[in-house]
Enzyme design. Structure first.
Site, short mmCIF file in Angstrom:
data_model
loop_
_atom_site.label_atom_id
_atom_site.label_comp_id
_atom_site.label_asym_id
_atom_site.label_seq_id
_atom_site.Cartn_x
_atom_site.Cartn_y
_atom_site.Cartn_z
N ASN A 153 54.25 67.28 17.21
CA ASN A 153 53.98 66.81 18.56
C ASN A 153 55.30 66.50 19.26
O ASN A 153 56.05 65.65 18.81
CB ASN A 153 53.12 65.54 18.52
CG ASN A 153 52.59 65.18 19.88
OD1 ASN A 153 51.77 65.92 20.43
ND2 ASN A 153 53.05 64.09 20.44
N GLU A 154 55.56 67.24 20.31
CA GLU A 154 56.73 66.97 21.16
C GLU A 154 58.01 66.76 20.35
O GLU A 154 58.58 65.66 20.31
CB GLU A 154 56.46 65.77 22.07
CG GLU A 154 55.36 66.04 23.08
CD GLU A 154 55.05 64.84 23.96
OE1 GLU A 154 55.43 63.72 23.60
OE2 GLU A 154 54.42 65.03 25.01
N GLU A 310 48.75 68.72 27.54
CA GLU A 310 48.39 67.33 27.86
C GLU A 310 48.73 67.05 29.32
O GLU A 310 49.78 67.47 29.80
CB GLU A 310 49.23 66.34 27.04
CG GLU A 310 49.03 66.36 25.55
CD GLU A 310 49.96 65.34 24.86
OE1 GLU A 310 50.44 64.41 25.51
OE2 GLU A 310 50.20 65.51 23.66
N GLU A 358 48.40 52.76 22.78
CA GLU A 358 48.03 53.54 23.97
C GLU A 358 46.68 53.15 24.55
O GLU A 358 46.02 53.94 25.23
CB GLU A 358 48.08 55.02 23.62
CG GLU A 358 49.51 55.43 23.28
CD GLU A 358 49.73 56.92 23.08
OE1 GLU A 358 48.84 57.56 22.47
OE2 GLU A 358 50.76 57.42 23.52
N LYS A 359 46.25 51.90 24.29
CA LYS A 359 44.89 51.52 24.72
C LYS A 359 44.76 51.43 26.23
O LYS A 359 43.66 51.45 26.76
CB LYS A 359 44.42 50.25 24.03
CG LYS A 359 45.32 49.05 24.21
CD LYS A 359 44.72 47.88 23.43
CE LYS A 359 45.70 46.75 23.26
NZ LYS A 359 46.84 47.12 22.37
N PHE A 360 45.88 51.33 26.94
CA PHE A 360 45.79 51.29 28.41
C PHE A 360 46.05 52.65 29.05
O PHE A 360 46.26 52.75 30.25
CB PHE A 360 46.74 50.23 28.97
CG PHE A 360 46.41 48.84 28.49
CD1 PHE A 360 45.11 48.34 28.64
CD2 PHE A 360 47.36 48.06 27.87
CE1 PHE A 360 44.78 47.07 28.18
CE2 PHE A 360 47.03 46.79 27.41
CZ PHE A 360 45.74 46.29 27.56
N HIS A 361 46.06 53.67 28.23
CA HIS A 361 46.24 55.04 28.76
C HIS A 361 44.88 55.58 29.18
O HIS A 361 43.87 55.38 28.49
CB HIS A 361 46.82 55.93 27.65
CG HIS A 361 47.47 57.18 28.15
ND1 HIS A 361 46.75 58.24 28.67
CD2 HIS A 361 48.78 57.55 28.23
CE1 HIS A 361 47.60 59.20 29.02
NE2 HIS A 361 48.83 58.80 28.76
C1 GAL Z 1 52.56 62.33 25.05
C2 GAL Z 1 52.18 62.40 23.59
C3 GAL Z 1 50.77 61.92 23.37
C4 GAL Z 1 50.54 60.60 24.08
C5 GAL Z 1 50.88 60.80 25.54
C6 GAL Z 1 50.66 59.58 26.39
O1 GAL Z 1 53.93 62.45 25.27
O2 GAL Z 1 52.28 63.71 23.11
O3 GAL Z 1 50.54 61.77 21.99
O4 GAL Z 1 51.37 59.65 23.52
O5 GAL Z 1 52.23 61.14 25.66
O6 GAL Z 1 51.05 59.81 27.72
#
Ligand code: GAL
Length: 679
Positions: A153-154, A310, A358-361
């Site tokens: 991932n990234e 994403e 990341e619960k506020f995403h």
């Molecule tokens: C990306 C990452 C994801 C998530 C996302 C949140 O950079 O690949 O796993 O963290 O950001 O914006």
């Protein structure tokens, strides 16, 4: 490689997102697949952070839950982009291999409980990633749900550079391979400066924090090495998968958001380019940065369709102020990516996490559930994409290229440059933005590429330029092209050493000028320019003492340190024209100069209202004009064709409501035009 399909085996435009069922009980999985069907989701990425659940200790695997999940998704018509979980090694891995952690430039050893902590040069890590990738590929190569592989991932985010001992050892090996001898390395790095000459390979270290600035050539090579190490990890996983599985393989880039990896080099290694993009909330016109990222993603893949792996349905959670998207904004974002060549529109993530960082995403299913604006818009977007199936595979064609060179950015970003006001990202955005506002679609390119297909090439930030690439640009101009170069370009060679012949030497033929001295301005001060043809322009940050060697003066400095000298020049070279802009023009000034450049290049602005973004995708039987209305009023256009989202026919008129998007199937080459005022 030859038998690998060019695109995942799914119908139409792919739609979905990262799916983390491991965070939820099984009842929720059943609800998830039902909701995926409702939203038209046909592709989800799974397993990206699941290493600890899949390999519970070294070589001990538990695939039961993933077997069940893939079966369930398949039964429900949802295809799978199967992740390798190598961005997040389990706790047992670090307990077994405490030395496998990244060490930062200032010596901090990265701790556990996050992600991205492993050293990409650690032999134990390399062995472990190949083991898990192989196990996954062996088990799921023939699973009917799996249509794509998502490695890691990234890469390079959140940390790229690694200053651990194993990284230093690998760096030395990489340098030996690159230079062959210490003499060549000492010459390339200019180690006579500050007494750094090396007599033993083992004396060479990573460019860790030191009392003052560290050798820039060493730092530049370390950036290249870092990119190489990360890519070697990808290649190891990719090849492990390819040995067993026939599906295409990708890894998600971060175009225009992370500069650690050289996307041009990486794009040659993946089967399909995929990209993650998040709006920068502090930017009130984030849609321009989004378009840059999308155009870059398309360009590195040579124009082939790419995957938006994403983006977000609404706010992210990692910026200082996380601004929620307003109604319609998500669809405008998604469809802009599609307009610029994406044939897959995926989100992070399917269902908002209750736990963790990341619960506020935002997510496709927010914490508010399905009685929410976000969910309604997610369902609506799924239906829209369903209607756009025929757009898939069509290509964006651009007549203009902007140079984008990661190695040059790595070099420019090092310390002790002439002014902190000189930024590649800022200048690229300024020139891109001008073209964007004029409705001109661009590709990105490297200075060494064959540029002959473009009528106009813009170099807003080509600090590092090899003599060979400079000659390529000169050939492009001589062959009839129009080249625009912005200041602080052509300064150093590939070692970050100033060119013999002085600043801009490799561009001298194409531009007909020489840069004698940089004259940066004090913070906040501006200068004015007078155009030879009449009129005045405003600029700031930077001036130069230019020496004319054949170029004509388009504008001269009125005040500031270069008062009376040439500021903007135009030079006929062979059949083409080279423009040089030696200062940071404000937006109005850039508009005025670029209008003249367009005339040289034969480039025509769209003439559409500002804020109406239109991109053409060209298919075998028709063109698709994707029109995104960022304005807060409706626009009325003259157009003929079928608007695919509504299914209605445009027989002359097309109205695009404020904030809406239209996708018009139309004849090849047909243009959208403003309806003449009928009053
Ligand atoms: C990306 C990452 C994801 C998530 C996302 C949140 O950079 O690949 O796993 O963290 O950001 O914006």
């Amino acid at each position: 490689m030859t038998s690998t399909p060019a695109w995942p085996a799914i119908r139409g435009i792919a739609y979905g997102g990262d799916y983390t069922p491991e965070q939820w009980p099984r009842e929720t999985w059943l609800e998830d697949v039902a909701l995926m069907r409702e939203a038209g989701v046909n592709l989800v990425s799974v397993g990206i952070f699941s290493w600890a659940l899949l390999e519970t200790s070294e070589g001990v695997f538990d695939f039961g839950w993933l077997d069940d999940l893939l079966d369930l998704l398949h039964e429900n018509g949802v295809a799978v982009d199967l992740g390798t979980p190598t961005a997040s090694p389990p706790a047992w891995f670090f307990a077994d291999h405490p030395g496998a952690r990244v060490i930062t430039r200032n010596g901090t050893v990265m701790g556990f409980g996050s992600r991205g902590m492993a050293s990409h040069s650690s032999p134990a890590y390399r062995e472990a990633v190949v083991r898990i990738a192989t196990a996954l590929a062996e088990r799921y190569a023939s699973h009917p749900a799996v249509v794509l592989w998502h490695v890691h991932n990234e890469y390079g985010v959140p940390v790229g550079e690694d200053y651990s001992e194993q990284s230093v050892r690998a760096f030395r090996e990489w340098l030996r391979e690159k230079y062959g001898s210490l003499e060549a390395l000492n010459a390339g790095w200019g180690t006579t400066f500050w007494g750094q000459s090396y007599g033993e390979w083992d004396h060479i270290g990573a460019p860790a924090v030191a009392p003052s600035v560290v050798n820039p050539s060493q730092r530049l090579d370390f950036a290249r090495f870092t990119d190489h190490q990360l890519r070697a990890c990808f290649i190891a996983e990719r090849d492990a998968i390819r040995a067993h599985a026939p599906q295409p393989i990708t890894t998600n880039f971060m175009a225009n958001q992370s500069w650690t990896t050289d996307m041009w080099a990486w794009a040659r290694e993946v089967d399909i380019v995929s990209d993650d993009h998040y709006l920068w909330a502090a930017d009130p016109e984030g849609e321009i940065g989004l378009s840059i990222a999308a155009d870059l993603s398309r360009s590195v893949g040579g124009g082939t369709p790419w995957i938006l792996m994403e983006h977000s349905t609404s706010a992210v959670n990692w910026q200082p102020r996380n601004i929620a998207k307003r109604p319609g904004e998500m669809a405008r974002n998604s469809l802009t990516h599609l307009a610029r060549g994406a044939d897959a529109i995926l989100f992070f993530q399917w269902r908002a996490s209750r736990h963790g960082a990341e619960k506020f995403h935002s997510a496709m299913i927010p914490h508010a559930g399905t009685s929410s604006r976000v969910w309604r818009e997610v369902v609506e977007l799924g239906a829209t994409l369903d209607r756009l199936e025929e757009v898939r595979g069509s290509r964006v064609v651009a007549d203009v290229a902007i140079l984008w060179d990661f190695e040059s950015f790595w070099a420019q970003d090092l310390e002790w440059r002439p002014s902190v006001d000189v930024s590649h990202a800022e200048r690229i955005r300024a020139y891109y933005e001008r073209l964007w506002r004029d409705g001109i679609t661009v590709d990105f390119a490297l200075p060494g590429h064959d540029l002959s297909g473009y009528t106009l090439v813009v170099a807003p930030a080509q600090y590092m330029l090899s003599a060979a690439d400079g000659a390529n640009l000169a050939r492009y101009v001589a062959g009839g092209g129009t080249l625009v170069v912005s200041f602080f370009s052509g300064i150093v060679d590939e070692f970050d050493a100033v060119h013999p012949g002085g600043f801009g030497a490799p561009l001298a033929d194409a531009l007909g000028i020489r840069v004698e001295e940089f004259l940066p301005l004090r913070e906040g001060s501006t200068g004015s320019l007078t155009l030879t043809a009449g009129g005045a322009l405003v600029a700031d940050a930077w001036q130069e003492d230019l020496v004319l060697e054949g170029a004509d003066v388009v504008a001269a400095y009125v005040d500031g340190p270069a008062a009376g000298g040439a500021a903007i020049t135009r030079h006929r070279h062979g059949d083409g024209t080279g423009w040089y802009i030696s200062t940071r023009l404000d937006a109005g000034g850039l508009a005025e100069v670029m209008a003249q450049v367009y005339r040289d290049a034969g480039v025509t602005p769209s003439g559409l209202p500002e804020g109406l973004e239109v991109v053409r995708r060209s298919g075998a039987d028709a063109d698709y004009l994707v029109a995104v209305n960022h304005r807060d009023d409706a626009v009325q256009l003259s157009a003929h064709g079928i608007e695919l989202i509504s299914g209605s026919e445009a027989t002359g008129d097309l109205t695009i409501a404020a904030g809406a998007v239209a996708v018009l199937r139309t004849a090849h080459g047909a243009r959208l035009e403003v309806v003449p005022d009928r009053r």
